[in-house]
Design an enzyme around this catalytic site. Structure first.
Site, PDB file in Angstrom:
ATOM      1  N   CYS A 110     -18.837  -7.390   1.964  1.00  0.00           N
ATOM      2  CA  CYS A 110     -18.266  -6.099   2.394  1.00  0.00           C
ATOM      3  C   CYS A 110     -18.569  -4.994   1.376  1.00  0.00           C
ATOM      4  O   CYS A 110     -17.709  -4.143   1.090  1.00  0.00           O
ATOM      5  CB  CYS A 110     -16.770  -6.174   2.634  1.00  0.00           C
ATOM      6  SG  CYS A 110     -16.333  -7.231   3.997  1.00  0.00           S
TER       7      CYS A 110
ATOM      8  N   LYS B 178      -4.503 -12.126  -1.624  1.00  0.00           N
ATOM      9  CA  LYS B 178      -5.407 -12.390  -2.752  1.00  0.00           C
ATOM     10  C   LYS B 178      -4.614 -12.714  -4.015  1.00  0.00           C
ATOM     11  O   LYS B 178      -5.169 -12.849  -5.099  1.00  0.00           O
ATOM     12  CB  LYS B 178      -6.306 -11.179  -2.994  1.00  0.00           C
ATOM     13  CG  LYS B 178      -7.320 -10.952  -1.871  1.00  0.00           C
ATOM     14  CD  LYS B 178      -8.219  -9.782  -2.204  1.00  0.00           C
ATOM     15  CE  LYS B 178      -8.974  -9.257  -1.013  1.00  0.00           C
ATOM     16  NZ  LYS B 178     -10.062 -10.118  -0.557  1.00  0.00           N
TER      17      LYS B 178
ATOM     18  N   HIS C 169     -15.798  -1.770  -2.349  1.00  0.00           N
ATOM     19  CA  HIS C 169     -15.679  -2.558  -1.120  1.00  0.00           C
ATOM     20  C   HIS C 169     -15.645  -1.556   0.037  1.00  0.00           C
ATOM     21  O   HIS C 169     -15.172  -0.423  -0.129  1.00  0.00           O
ATOM     22  CB  HIS C 169     -14.355  -3.330  -1.203  1.00  0.00           C
ATOM     23  CG  HIS C 169     -14.110  -4.303  -0.097  1.00  0.00           C
ATOM     24  ND1 HIS C 169     -13.680  -3.915   1.144  1.00  0.00           N
ATOM     25  CD2 HIS C 169     -14.206  -5.656  -0.061  1.00  0.00           C
ATOM     26  CE1 HIS C 169     -13.525  -4.993   1.909  1.00  0.00           C
ATOM     27  NE2 HIS C 169     -13.846  -6.062   1.197  1.00  0.00           N
TER      28      HIS C 169
ATOM     29  N   ASP D 207      -7.912   0.727  -6.424  1.00  0.00           N
ATOM     30  CA  ASP D 207      -7.979  -0.416  -5.523  1.00  0.00           C
ATOM     31  C   ASP D 207      -7.812  -1.673  -6.381  1.00  0.00           C
ATOM     32  O   ASP D 207      -8.741  -2.093  -7.069  1.00  0.00           O
ATOM     33  CB  ASP D 207      -9.337  -0.405  -4.795  1.00  0.00           C
ATOM     34  CG  ASP D 207      -9.560  -1.671  -3.969  1.00  0.00           C
ATOM     35  OD1 ASP D 207      -8.752  -2.608  -4.062  1.00  0.00           O
ATOM     36  OD2 ASP D 207     -10.570  -1.711  -3.236  1.00  0.00           O
TER      37      ASP D 207
ATOM     38  N   GLN E 216      -8.593  -6.935  -6.343  1.00  0.00           N
ATOM     39  CA  GLN E 216      -9.116  -8.075  -7.125  1.00  0.00           C
ATOM     40  C   GLN E 216      -8.418  -8.238  -8.472  1.00  0.00           C
ATOM     41  O   GLN E 216      -8.811  -9.098  -9.259  1.00  0.00           O
ATOM     42  CB  GLN E 216     -10.624  -7.919  -7.347  1.00  0.00           C
ATOM     43  CG  GLN E 216     -11.446  -8.045  -6.082  1.00  0.00           C
ATOM     44  CD  GLN E 216     -11.337  -9.422  -5.424  1.00  0.00           C
ATOM     45  OE1 GLN E 216     -10.950 -10.405  -6.043  1.00  0.00           O
ATOM     46  NE2 GLN E 216     -11.656  -9.485  -4.144  1.00  0.00           N
TER      47      GLN E 216
HETATM   48  C1  LIG Z   1     -12.087  -4.732  -4.064  1.00  0.00           C
HETATM   49  C2  LIG Z   1     -11.558  -4.947  -2.670  1.00  0.00           C
HETATM   50  N1  LIG Z   1     -11.007  -3.923  -2.015  1.00  0.00           N
HETATM   51  C3  LIG Z   1     -10.498  -4.068  -0.789  1.00  0.00           C
HETATM   52  C4  LIG Z   1     -10.513  -5.273  -0.136  1.00  0.00           C
HETATM   53  C5  LIG Z   1      -9.923  -5.403   1.232  1.00  0.00           C
HETATM   54  O1  LIG Z   1      -8.792  -6.225   1.205  1.00  0.00           O
HETATM   55  P1  LIG Z   1      -8.054  -6.672   2.565  1.00  0.00           P
HETATM   56  O2  LIG Z   1      -9.111  -7.243   3.462  1.00  0.00           O
HETATM   57  O3  LIG Z   1      -7.065  -7.680   2.103  1.00  0.00           O
HETATM   58  O4  LIG Z   1      -7.420  -5.458   3.133  1.00  0.00           O
HETATM   59  C6  LIG Z   1     -11.090  -6.372  -0.773  1.00  0.00           C
HETATM   60  C7  LIG Z   1     -11.196  -7.689  -0.087  1.00  0.00           C
HETATM   61  O5  LIG Z   1     -12.053  -8.482  -0.374  1.00  0.00           O
HETATM   62  C8  LIG Z   1     -11.616  -6.205  -2.071  1.00  0.00           C
HETATM   63  O6  LIG Z   1     -12.164  -7.224  -2.735  1.00  0.00           O
END
Ligand SMILES: Cc1ncc(COP(=O)(O)O)c(C=O)c1O
Length: 415
Positions: free
Chosen positions: A373, A235, A132, A209, A212
Site C-alpha cells: 500500500c 497493529k 502509506h 501516522d 507502525q
Molecule cells: C504506516 C501506515 N499507515 C496507515 C496504515 C493503514 O492502517 P489501517 O489499514 O489499519 O487503517 C498502515 C497499515 O498498514 C500503515 O502501515
C-alpha cells in the site's frame, strides 16, 4: 522478559501450516492477539453488551463506564492531557479520512464565496515520499477537489527524508503536515519531534501516522507536541475495527464534525442542529464498544511489559535478520536508514517477490509481498514490490533462522 511466556499468550502462533510450524512475520500488516484481549471482548458480549451513552438501565451504564474507562486508558498510554482528546475510530485510515475531511471544511469556511483563486493557491498539504496510501490518498483527493497541491518531502536511497527539502516545502505554506512516524515499507523511524518543531515555526499543524509505532515504541504526544496522532488497534495486539485519533483539544474544538447522525448531536430540529462536546462530536453512531474494551486490554498488556526491553528484543531480531539475509547473493535491502524499527524489506535479483513469498509460505513462513500500500515508494526505488518480514514481541531468534534458511532455499530454487 521471557519471550516464551509472552508467546504462550498467543494461541494462534501454536499451529502448523503445510505441516510446518507457523512462523508469523507479517506483524506490520496485523499483529496477533493475546488471550487476555480475546477474552475481554468475549466477556463484553457474554456479560455487558449494551448500547452506550443513552441508556438509563444498569447494563447500559456499565458499558458506558467501561467504554469511557478505555478512552482514559488510551489517553494515559500516550500521555494525552485529557481523555476527551481521544476519539475512537475504526483505525488509522478512518482517522486520516476524518482529518482530511474536517480540515477541508475548516479551510473552506474561511473563504468568502467566489474567492476561488485564493482557495486554489492555498490548498496545500505536505506529506512525505514514504507514506502509506492511507496517509496520501485522502489528502491528495482533498487538495485535488480544490485544484490545490500535495507537497512531497523526498527521501534518499537509504530511505531517509531530506530535511532541507522539508524546510523549503514548509515555506510554501501548506495548511497541514502529515507524516508517518515509521515507514511500513522501509522501517525508517522519522525524526518526528524535530519535524513537528520545524512545522510549528511556520504555524503549521502536524498529523503523525503512528500505525507502525504504537506497538513497538513508547509514545508521548505532549513531549512530541504533535497536533494529531492516529493509530490502529489491530497493529498493537488489539482487535480489528478499532483505533484512534488523538488531537489537541484546541484543534478538535476548531474542526467541524466528520460524520453526522446519532450521538454526535446536542439538539436537532428540522431547521438546525447543534453538536455534542468532545470527543462525542466525532463519534457518530453506535461505536464498536467490545473492540474498544479489547484495545484497552491490549494497552494494559503493553503496559505490563518493559517497553525498553521490547524495543531491544525487536532490534535484536532485525539485526539478526539483516545479518543472515545479507549472505544471500543478489539481495538488495529496501530501506537502510540508521534509525530503523523491526521490519526488513528486500528483493533478490532474478526472483519475483511474489514467487518467493509463495514458496516460503509452504515452508511455514508468513511474510508479506507486494507494494505494501505504498506504490510511490516502489516507484521511487524502481521495483515492483518487496518481500517484507516484520517482527513483534513474540518472535524469536530461531524464527529469524528459519526465515533466512527458507529465503535462501527459495532463492536457489527460483534462480
Ligand atoms: C504506516 C501506515 N499507515 C496507515 C496504515 C493503514 O492502517 P489501517 O489499514 O489499519 O487503517 C498502515 C497499515 O498498514 C500503515 O502501515
Amino acid at each position: 522478559m521471557d519471550i516464551n511466556t509472552i508467546r504462550n499468550q498467543f494461541p494462534v502462533l501454536d499451529q502448523q501450516v503445510y505441516g510446518k510450524p507457523l512462523v508469523y512475520l507479517d506483524n506490520a500488516a496485523t499483529t496477533q492477539k493475546p488471550l487476555c484481549v480475546i477474552e475481554r471482548e468475549r466477556d463484553y458480549y457474554l456479560h455487558e453488551n449494551c448500547n452506550i451513552h443513552r441508556g438509563v438501565h444498569y447494563l447500559s451504564q456499565k458499558a458506558t463506564e467501561a467504554y469511557e474507562h478505555a478512552r482514559q486508558t488510551v489517553a494515559d498510554f500516550i500521555h494525552a492531557k485529557e481523555s476527551r482528546e481521544i476519539v475512537f475510530t475504526r483505525g488509522t485510515t478512518e482517522s486520516l479520512n476524518l482529518l482530511a475531511t474536517a480540515f477541508e471544511h475548516l479551510f473552506l469556511d474561511r473563504f468568502v464565496p467566489r474567492d476561488d483563486a485564493k482557495r486554489q493557491s492555498e490548498m496545500k498539504v505536505l506529506v512525505t515520499a514514504m507514506e502509506h496510501h492511507s496517509n496520501l490518498v485522502p489528502w491528495q483527493q482533498m487538495v485535488q477537489r480544490h485544484h490545490g497541491q500535495l507537497l512531497v518531502v523526498p527521501m534518499d536511497d537509504n530511505g531517509v527524508l531530506d530535511l532541507e527539502q522539508y524546510e523549503r516545502l514548509l515555506k510554501e505554506g501548506p495548511k497541514v503536515v502529515s507524516i508517518a512516524h515509521i515507514s511500513n515499507v522501509l522501517g525508517t523511524i522519522n525524526p518526528i519531534k524535530q519535524m513537528i518543531a520545524m512545522a510549528h515555526q511556520y504555524g503549521i499543524p502536524v498529523v503523525i501516522d503512528g500505525a507502525q509505532s504504537m506497538a513497538h515504541h513508547p509514545i508521548d504526544v505532549q513531549d512530541l507536541d504533535c497536533d494529531f496522532f492516529v493509530f490502529s488497534g489491530h497493529k498493537m495486539y488489539a482487535p480489528m475495527g478499532i483505533g484512534g485519533l488523538y488531537g489537541k483539544a484546541e484543534w478538535l474544538e476548531k474542526l467541524p464534525p466528520y460524520q453526522f447522525g446519532g450521538e454526535m448531536v446536542d439538539t436537532v430540529s428540522f431547521e438546525k442542529t447543534t453538536f455534542n462536546v468532545l470527543p462525542f462530536k466525532f463519534e457518530a453512531g453506535t461505536p464498536n464498544v467490545g473492540a474498544a474494551l479489547g484495545l484497552e486490554t491490549a494497552v494494559q498488556f503493553l503496559q505490563s511489559l518493559d517497553r525498553k526491553a521490547v524495543e531491544a528484543h525487536e532490534t535484536q531480531l532485525l539485526q539478526a535478520a539483516i545479518q543472515q539475509l545479507s549472505e544471500i547473493e543478489g539481495i538488495r535491502f529496501i530501506g537502510q536508514a540508521e534509525q530503523r524499527s523491526g521490519l526488513v524489506s528486500f528483493i533478490i535479483k532474478g526472483v519475483h517477490p511474489y514467487d518467493l513469498g509463495t514458496i516460503i509460505d509452504k515452508m511455514g513462513v508468513a511474510v508479506r509481498t507486494g507494494h505494501h500500500c505504498a506504490e510511490p515508494v516502489m516507484t521511487r526505488f524502481g521495483i515492483p514490490g518487496t518481500v517484507r518480514a516484520s517482527f513483534a514481541i513474540y518472535n524469536t531468534l530461531e524464527e529469524v533462522d528459519i526465515l533466512a534458511k527458507a529465503v535462501k532455499k527459495a532463492a536457489t530454487m527460483l534462480r
